[in-house]
Design an enzyme around this catalytic site. Structure first.
Site, PDB file in Angstrom:
ATOM      1  N   LYS A  79      15.395 108.252 104.633  1.00 56.99           N
ATOM      2  CA  LYS A  79      16.765 108.055 104.555  1.00 56.99           C
ATOM      3  C   LYS A  79      17.244 107.567 105.777  1.00 56.99           C
ATOM      4  O   LYS A  79      16.917 107.732 106.884  1.00 56.99           O
ATOM      5  CB  LYS A  79      17.358 109.341 104.075  1.00 56.99           C
ATOM      6  N   SER A 153      23.591 112.450  98.565  1.00 59.27           N
ATOM      7  CA  SER A 153      23.624 111.359  99.269  1.00 59.27           C
ATOM      8  C   SER A 153      22.321 110.438  99.445  1.00 59.27           C
ATOM      9  O   SER A 153      22.336 109.586 100.049  1.00 59.27           O
ATOM     10  CB  SER A 153      24.153 111.651 100.856  1.00 59.27           C
ATOM     11  N   SER A 177      22.085 116.997  98.443  1.00 60.18           N
ATOM     12  CA  SER A 177      21.966 115.779  98.601  1.00 60.18           C
ATOM     13  C   SER A 177      20.423 115.220  98.311  1.00 60.18           C
ATOM     14  O   SER A 177      20.155 113.977  98.240  1.00 60.18           O
ATOM     15  CB  SER A 177      22.306 115.179  99.998  1.00 60.18           C
TER      16      SER A 177
END
Length: 475
Positions: A79, A153, A177
């Site tokens: 990420k 996220s 997330s």
């Protein structure tokens, strides 16, 4: 174009060690899949084409020389809140960010295990919301339905794994997330014990509520990536005792006492579990009961745990905003959260941090009666692209709480949770359920998840392939 879907993480590592395939071939295939879908799914912020191919060739030389590492030559993604040397860490924000000099500890450990980092995946601004959209990179789309978000996220990592671009990816989880996008893309998502995977160069991320975790199609692959990324920098404040996640997979968990918790924890705004999602979670509970476990409805004694979450979350936002190179380019909601975080960053934050010990004792006592909590991961299926993007601050909070009221308490506690697929609702949209445990309970949660996977075979179902290519129609 027909996509050559990725082989799983463990199978890729085995095939590389056996000489059945080269790292260069696997990485080239991953890069081709990413290129073919970037115009539609938009999973990646940065694709490391040149660097990844150089690293793959180096891995092939190591393999030829007889070297063996857990992930030697296997392509994975991380990420875009994680530092990768030579690449910027924009964390979903607008602007041109400078490259960082060193890998973060989690990335360093992946490299030490032999993994090839093919790219950094999209995330919303500072990871605040359960969608992956923004002016910095556009919208990341759900492989199961491109009109819908994959969640957030860690939505880019989830979309990349669900679409078969990479076999597994790292994400981060500060209020669900990892677990939320895993639920909305039919994946395994592990939120480990705080400190299990280092967040260094930050000893704590968002005042300790955010941890790094893994996304994969199978429990074994998610556990393998967890083992590879786990470990600490010498200055990490949280260093839990080591666990062997991979060894737990496939072991019989025994007959467990499972609490089915369907009531949303305390929230200041209303939240209601949608009937279709409830039905899928209850079906999973019935499956567990049919496998010999004792399942009964019971809710952990959360109390007003939300009052401890808000100061930590908003103070974390304020810290990030202070460091942002382009603060005026930030979303107005980010700036508002930072203002609140500055107000709450004194006594309210200290009180919130002290309350964690009380919560550990109170909720920990619940695990004297039950071994595992089964709860919905979300209250609703994934929303449509754009549904939350243009909302004001309060409207965004209302929409987030309505859709995702279940995941965040375990971030306050710092304990492990694992999302497992729970099936599909109207429109073919995936939903999930989370297995939650006390401190350092990853092995037990993974044993139970693997037992379910062996029965339900959820990893055998893929998104419709025609939705994945760049020429696929999207809303």
């Amino acid at each position: 174009m027909t996509l050559d879907r990725v082989t799983g993480l463990a199978e890729s590592a085995r095939a590389l060690a056996a000489g059945e395939v080269t790292s260069q071939a696997l990485v080239e295939r991953a890069l081709a899949r990413i290129e073919a879908t970037q115009g539609s799914l938009n999973a990646f912020r940065i694709v490391r084409t040149e660097a990844a191919l150089i690293e793959a060739k180096a891995a092939d030389r190591e393999l030829a020389a007889g070297a063996r590492k857990p992930l030697l030559g296997v392509p994975v993604a991380v990420k875009d809140d994680m530092d990768v040397a030579g690449e910027p860490t924009a964390f979903g924000c607008c602007g041109e960010h400078p490259p960082v000099a060193e890998d973060g500890e989690a990335v360093r450990r992946l490299r030490a295990a032999g993994a090839v980092i093919v790219g950094k995946t999209n995330t919303c601004e500072f990871g605040q919301w359960p969608f992956t959209e923004g002016p910095a990179f556009g919208a990341t789309r759900n492989p199961w339905s491109p009109e819908h978000t994959p969640g957030g996220s860690s939505g880019g990592s989830a979309a990349a794994v669900a679409a078969g671009l990479v076999p597994a990816a790292l994400g981060s989880d500060g209020a669900g997330s990892v677990r939320i996008p895993a639920a909305w893309t039919h994946l395994i998502g592990i939120k480990p014990q705080r400190g299990r995977i280092s967040t260094w160069p930050r000893g704590e991320s968002f005042q300790g509520i955010t941890v790094n975790g893994t996304l994969a199609r199978t429990v074994a692959d998610a556990a393998l990536l967890l083992d590879a990324a786990s470990g600490n920098h010498e200055r990490d404040p949280h260093q839990p005792p080591a666990v062997d996640a991979s060894r737990a997979v496939g072991r019989d968990p025994g007959r467990l006492r499972i609490a089915l918790s369907l009531t949303p924890p305390f929230t200041a705004l209303p939240a209601r579990l949608q009937p279709e999602v409830r039905a899928r979670v209850v079906e999973l509970a019935e499956q567990l009961a049919g496998m010999g476990h004792t399942v009964e409805e019971a809710d952990p004694p959360y109390g007003r745990i939300g009052l401890t979450f808000v100061p930590r979350a908003t103070a974390g936002i304020a810290e990030r905003v202070r460091e942002a190179p382009f603060p005026m380019l930030l979303d107005r909601r980010t700036r508002a959260s930072a203002r609140l975080g500055r107000l709450l960053g004194g006594p309210p934050l200290r009180m919130a941090r002290r309350a964690e010990a009380v919560l550990h004792r109170r909720i920990g006592a619940f695990f004297e009666t039950y071994d595992v909590v089964l709860a919905p991961t979300t209250a609703a299926p994934p929303p449509r692209i754009g549904a939350m993007l243009a909302l004001g601050g309060l409207a965004t909070d209302r929409a987030m709480i309505a859709a995702c009221p279940y995941a965040w308490p375990w971030n306050v506690l710092g304990w492990p949770g694992v999302n497992v697929p729970a099936g599909f609702v109207t429109g073919g949209l995936p939903v999930g359920a989370q297995l939650l445990g006390p401190a350092n309970s990853e092995p037990l949660l993974l044993q139970l998840a693997a037992q379910l996977e062996a029965e339900l075979r959820w990893h055998e179902r893929w998104p419709p392939e025609q939705r994945l290519t760049s020429d696929s129609p999207v809303a």
